[in-house]
Design an enzyme around this catalytic site. Sequence first.
Site, PDB file in Angstrom:
ATOM      1  N   SER A 140       0.859  -1.192   0.000  1.00  0.00           N
ATOM      2  CA  SER A 140       0.000   0.000   0.000  1.00  0.00           C
ATOM      3  C   SER A 140       0.889   1.234   0.000  1.00  0.00           C
ATOM      4  O   SER A 140       2.046   1.163   0.443  1.00  0.00           O
ATOM      5  CB  SER A 140      -0.878   0.004   1.257  1.00  0.00           C
ATOM      6  OG  SER A 140      -1.561   1.241   1.362  1.00  0.00           O
ATOM      7  N   TYR A 153      -3.093  -0.545  10.420  1.00  0.00           N
ATOM      8  CA  TYR A 153      -2.985  -0.956   9.015  1.00  0.00           C
ATOM      9  C   TYR A 153      -1.644  -0.502   8.430  1.00  0.00           C
ATOM     10  O   TYR A 153      -0.952  -1.289   7.769  1.00  0.00           O
ATOM     11  CB  TYR A 153      -4.149  -0.359   8.223  1.00  0.00           C
ATOM     12  CG  TYR A 153      -4.150  -0.701   6.750  1.00  0.00           C
ATOM     13  CD1 TYR A 153      -4.446  -1.991   6.318  1.00  0.00           C
ATOM     14  CD2 TYR A 153      -3.856   0.265   5.789  1.00  0.00           C
ATOM     15  CE1 TYR A 153      -4.454  -2.304   4.963  1.00  0.00           C
ATOM     16  CE2 TYR A 153      -3.861  -0.041   4.434  1.00  0.00           C
ATOM     17  CZ  TYR A 153      -4.153  -1.333   4.030  1.00  0.00           C
ATOM     18  OH  TYR A 153      -4.151  -1.636   2.685  1.00  0.00           O
TER      19      TYR A 153
HETATM   20  P1  NAP Z   1     -11.268  -6.490  -1.013  1.00  0.00           P
HETATM   21  O1  NAP Z   1     -12.121  -6.138  -2.177  1.00  0.00           O
HETATM   22  O2  NAP Z   1     -11.855  -6.436   0.356  1.00  0.00           O
HETATM   23  O3  NAP Z   1     -10.622  -7.945  -1.258  1.00  0.00           O
HETATM   24  C1  NAP Z   1      -9.887  -8.599  -0.247  1.00  0.00           C
HETATM   25  C2  NAP Z   1      -9.637 -10.035  -0.651  1.00  0.00           C
HETATM   26  O4  NAP Z   1      -8.858 -10.680   0.381  1.00  0.00           O
HETATM   27  C3  NAP Z   1     -10.911 -10.843  -0.821  1.00  0.00           C
HETATM   28  O5  NAP Z   1     -10.756 -11.692  -1.929  1.00  0.00           O
HETATM   29  C4  NAP Z   1     -10.985 -11.641   0.463  1.00  0.00           C
HETATM   30  O6  NAP Z   1     -11.723 -12.825   0.218  1.00  0.00           O
HETATM   31  C5  NAP Z   1      -9.512 -11.911   0.720  1.00  0.00           C
HETATM   32  N1  NAP Z   1      -9.166 -12.249   2.112  1.00  0.00           N
HETATM   33  C6  NAP Z   1      -9.385 -11.522   3.227  1.00  0.00           C
HETATM   34  N2  NAP Z   1      -8.944 -12.177   4.305  1.00  0.00           N
HETATM   35  C7  NAP Z   1      -8.426 -13.356   3.868  1.00  0.00           C
HETATM   36  C8  NAP Z   1      -7.820 -14.468   4.505  1.00  0.00           C
HETATM   37  N3  NAP Z   1      -7.676 -14.522   5.846  1.00  0.00           N
HETATM   38  N4  NAP Z   1      -7.410 -15.510   3.743  1.00  0.00           N
HETATM   39  C9  NAP Z   1      -7.567 -15.487   2.388  1.00  0.00           C
HETATM   40  N5  NAP Z   1      -8.123 -14.458   1.734  1.00  0.00           N
HETATM   41  C10 NAP Z   1      -8.552 -13.404   2.473  1.00  0.00           C
HETATM   42  O7  NAP Z   1      -9.996  -5.505  -0.944  1.00  0.00           O
HETATM   43  P2  NAP Z   1      -8.904  -5.065  -2.050  1.00  0.00           P
HETATM   44  O8  NAP Z   1      -8.882  -3.593  -2.075  1.00  0.00           O
HETATM   45  O9  NAP Z   1      -9.055  -5.830  -3.293  1.00  0.00           O
HETATM   46  O10 NAP Z   1      -7.576  -5.520  -1.270  1.00  0.00           O
HETATM   47  C11 NAP Z   1      -6.549  -6.284  -1.854  1.00  0.00           C
HETATM   48  C12 NAP Z   1      -5.207  -5.804  -1.299  1.00  0.00           C
HETATM   49  O11 NAP Z   1      -4.987  -4.448  -1.715  1.00  0.00           O
HETATM   50  C13 NAP Z   1      -5.107  -5.790   0.233  1.00  0.00           C
HETATM   51  O12 NAP Z   1      -3.859  -6.306   0.624  1.00  0.00           O
HETATM   52  C14 NAP Z   1      -5.184  -4.308   0.574  1.00  0.00           C
HETATM   53  O13 NAP Z   1      -4.502  -4.022   1.787  1.00  0.00           O
HETATM   54  C15 NAP Z   1      -4.492  -3.699  -0.628  1.00  0.00           C
HETATM   55  N6  NAP Z   1      -4.774  -2.283  -0.875  1.00  0.00           N
HETATM   56  C16 NAP Z   1      -6.055  -1.847  -1.100  1.00  0.00           C
HETATM   57  C17 NAP Z   1      -6.281  -0.500  -1.337  1.00  0.00           C
HETATM   58  C18 NAP Z   1      -7.665   0.054  -1.581  1.00  0.00           C
HETATM   59  O14 NAP Z   1      -7.840   1.293  -1.504  1.00  0.00           O
HETATM   60  N7  NAP Z   1      -8.641  -0.772  -1.897  1.00  0.00           N
HETATM   61  C19 NAP Z   1      -5.215   0.413  -1.353  1.00  0.00           C
HETATM   62  C20 NAP Z   1      -3.926  -0.059  -1.136  1.00  0.00           C
HETATM   63  C21 NAP Z   1      -3.728  -1.415  -0.897  1.00  0.00           C
HETATM   64  P3  NAP Z   1     -12.512 -13.678   1.361  1.00  0.00           P
HETATM   65  O15 NAP Z   1     -13.223 -12.672   2.228  1.00  0.00           O
HETATM   66  O16 NAP Z   1     -13.414 -14.552   0.577  1.00  0.00           O
HETATM   67  O17 NAP Z   1     -11.461 -14.443   2.084  1.00  0.00           O
END
Ligand code: NAP
Length: 237
Positions: A140, A153
């Site tokens: 991030s 976080y």
């Molecule tokens: P998201 O839409 O909430 O997706 C999160 C994914 O992680 C889902 O597929 C969820 O599936 C899975 N997950 C959560 N806990 C898990 C576990 N214990 N074991 C296996 N899978 C798990 O969020 P996203 O934005 O795509 O996030 C993806 C990555 O991007 C994260 O690392 C986040 O920190 C990073 N990120 C996001 C942003 C943003 O603004 N969105 C910005 C910077 C970085 P299940 O619930 O089915 O397990």
Amino acid sequence: MEDKVVMITGASRGIGEAVALEFAKRKAKIVLVARTPEDLERVRGRVLDAGAEDVLTITTDISKEEEVEVMLDVTLSRFGRVDILVNNAGVGYFKPVVDTTLSEWQTMFDVNVTGLFLCTRGVLPKMLEQGSGHIINISSDVGRRTIAGGAGYCATKFAVQAFADALRKEVQRQGIKVTNILPGMTDTYFANSEQGAEHKRDWLKAEDIARAVLYAASQPPGVLVDDITLHPMVQEY
Ligand code: NAP
């Protein structure tokens, strides 16, 4: 990407789903990992339609060591190798430290840091044997800076950056690349939000992050991309 085996954690929605589709278009063999089987099945259909050579879905909580071991056993018995691991699964709770529960703190560290460690450690022996591999972490922008209301976080993503930077020094001379992608605000379901909500109209899209992953993964063997930071124009760094 033909014949490459790409394992993506958190592949059931958001950035992970977009990354899977990007590799599918290039005919990779894809391993989709998350905890919710119905969501994985939906993504599996999209990934096959997009052109993936083969798809394996494995329901796994990456914070659980024994589940990660099964995930790797199943993958290696099906494909025999892992070329790219995209450590994408992550969770975030955004609130002042004084209001953060121990359970929220621990969940962020269990998934974002320990889960990422378990998956990475799990694929490394095979990658070392292969003499090649690529570990791509969805970190991030707050892995390099901090925000009020995100202390826990931010701490997890600083940990990811430190872990990856040190790991790179351990393995790059053995043919294994380590890349961190540092997105700013991205429109997904992150932190229990709604993908496509009006206030996120000008944020990055999951596909923007997926293209950055593909860029890092598509470099020639001698070229290593350490970090890619992306921001929407509406967000200052
Ligand atoms: P998201 O839409 O909430 O997706 C999160 C994914 O992680 C889902 O597929 C969820 O599936 C899975 N997950 C959560 N806990 C898990 C576990 N214990 N074991 C296996 N899978 C798990 O969020 P996203 O934005 O795509 O996030 C993806 C990555 O991007 C994260 O690392 C986040 O920190 C990073 N990120 C996001 C942003 C943003 O603004 N969105 C910005 C910077 C970085 P299940 O619930 O089915 O397990």
